[in-house]
Design a protein around this motif. Structure first.
Motif, PDB file in Angstrom:
ATOM      1  N   SER A 141       3.990  16.816  27.170  1.00  9.57           N
ATOM      2  CA  SER A 141       4.351  17.691  28.295  1.00  9.57           C
ATOM      3  C   SER A 141       3.124  18.163  29.076  1.00  9.57           C
ATOM      4  CB  SER A 141       5.154  18.898  27.784  1.00  9.57           C
ATOM      5  OG  SER A 141       4.399  19.603  26.811  1.00  9.57           O
ATOM      6  N   ASN A 142       1.956  18.173  28.419  1.00  7.67           N
ATOM      7  CA  ASN A 142       0.726  18.582  29.117  1.00  7.67           C
ATOM      8  C   ASN A 142       0.017  17.385  29.773  1.00  7.67           C
ATOM      9  OD1 ASN A 142      -0.284  17.253  26.922  1.00  7.67           O
ATOM     10  ND2 ASN A 142      -1.695  18.875  26.289  1.00  7.67           N
ATOM     11  N   GLN A 143       0.711  16.211  29.824  1.00 11.23           N
ATOM     12  CA  GLN A 143       0.240  14.981  30.483  1.00 11.23           C
ATOM     13  C   GLN A 143      -0.837  14.227  29.700  1.00 11.23           C
ATOM     14  OE1 GLN A 143       1.944  13.791  33.366  1.00 11.23           O
ATOM     15  NE2 GLN A 143       3.205  15.413  32.509  1.00 11.23           N
ATOM     16  N   GLU A 144      -1.082  14.603  28.447  1.00 17.66           N
ATOM     17  CA  GLU A 144      -1.966  13.796  27.607  1.00 17.66           C
ATOM     18  C   GLU A 144      -1.254  12.511  27.195  1.00 17.66           C
ATOM     19  OE1 GLU A 144      -3.321  15.953  24.239  1.00 17.66           O
ATOM     20  OE2 GLU A 144      -4.595  17.312  25.382  1.00 17.66           O
ATOM     21  N   THR A 145      -2.002  11.403  27.179  1.00 16.42           N
ATOM     22  CA  THR A 145      -1.432  10.112  26.794  1.00 16.42           C
ATOM     23  C   THR A 145      -1.559   9.914  25.290  1.00 16.42           C
ATOM     24  OG1 THR A 145      -1.994   9.140  28.936  1.00 16.42           O
ATOM     25  CG2 THR A 145      -1.614   7.609  27.122  1.00 16.42           C
TER      26      THR A 145
END
Length: 321
Positions: A38-42
């Protein structure tokens, strides 16, 4: 126990191309997931072992905001394979990211292509397979082997099968692509023309001059990359003004960013042919002039030859059937 087979992986940048390469090789894509928190980390989850295996990761650059995501995905997949004890990791990058930033052309400019090369090697990449690098010297940025494949053999086949090429002339839209265009013209035994362009600022062309004769000929523009398509559209106008009866563009990497499709539709170009190094299925729906050359067979054969320890230079002049 290792199977000594090709382990083919892919991220989210071009799954269609990866599937075509896998089908050509007769293997399945490795069961894995590449997703974002959700925090855009892959994050990457591999559900199969790659210990002591020969791993090939197919990941290209998807135009737009996802370009950097694709690069980050690739780096994380390489690192995941490295920590999982893969024997060899090959990054198959049909369109190399940041390839136009290959030199310090003005004060305080970064050489970003070198930075990408450093990141790939630091992550654990042992070998790179790419296609039609914007500048061949990018190979020298690496301390690992780099195979720069060419779309020229597949392009030659397309021209012979789809045009009255004996009545054509090969045209380079700028001086930088002259070597590429002359090589193609020599293979087809055709004449060659060149358009000299002057840029007022990046991605904007101010004035163009034709050097050569295109009167009553099919003008085939060849280039390695079509981004905003401003150069191709203006080149088509110059060629038609000089008597060309038809103008076709053949480009390796069809990035087609921004309003490129609208420009093509409103241009004098009768057709724009691109390879599938970059995904463009959605753009074909809005641009009927687009056509595709499939380079999956070339990439698959490069992977097979690399895995078996065979020479890849055969592919420099031959396109797999």
């Amino acid at each position: 126990m290792t199977s000594n087979s090709i382990k083919l992986l892919t991220g989210n940048s071009h799954p269609e191309l990866a599937k075509m390469v896998a089908d050509r090789l007769g293997v399945d894509l490795l069961d894995m997931s590449v997703f974002k928190y959700s925090n855009q980390e892959t994050s990457v989850v591999m559900r199969e072992s790659v210990r002591d295996e020969d791993v090939f990761i197919i990941q290209t650059t998807k135009p737009g905001e996802e370009l950097n995501d694709g690069l980050m995905e690739l780096l994380i997949i390489i690192k995941a394979c490295k920590t999982a004890s893969a024997r060899r990791i090959t990054a198959v990058m049909p369109n190399f990211p940041y390839a136009r930033q290959d030199k310090k052309d003005k004060s305080r400019a970064p050489i970003s292509a070198k930075l990408v090369a450093n990141m790939l090697q630091r992550a654990g990449c042992d070998h790179v397979i790419t296609m039609d690098l914007h500048a061949s010297q990018i190979q020298g940025f690496f301390d690992v082997p780099v195979d720069n494949l060419y779309a020229e053999p597949a392009t030659l086949r397309y021209i012979r099968e789809n045009f009255d090429y004996k009545n054509a002339v090969i045209v380079s839209p700028d001086a930088g692509g002259a070597k590429r265009a002359t090589a193609l013209a020599d293979r087809l035994d055709l004449n060659f023309a060149l358009i000299h362009k002057e840029r007022s600022r990046p991605n904007e062309v101010s004035r163009m001059t034709l050097v050569g004769d295109v009167d009553k000929k099919i003008a085939i523009l060849v280039d390695d990359m079509a981004d905003t398509c401003g150069t191709l559209v203006k080149a088509a106008d110059v060629l038609v003004a000089n008597g060309a009866k038809e103008v076709v563009a053949i480009v390796t990497h069809g990035i087609l960013s921004g309003s490129a499709c609208a420009k093509i539709n409103a241009s004098r170009l009768s057709k724009v042919v691109v390879t599938n190094t970059v995904p463009h299925a959605e753009k074909k729906k809005s641009c009927p002039k687009l056509d595709t050359i499939d380079i999956a067979p070339t990439l698959a054969e490069a992977c097979r030859r690399t895995h078996n320890g065979e020479s890849v230079s055969f592919l420099f002049h031959h396109a797999p059937v």
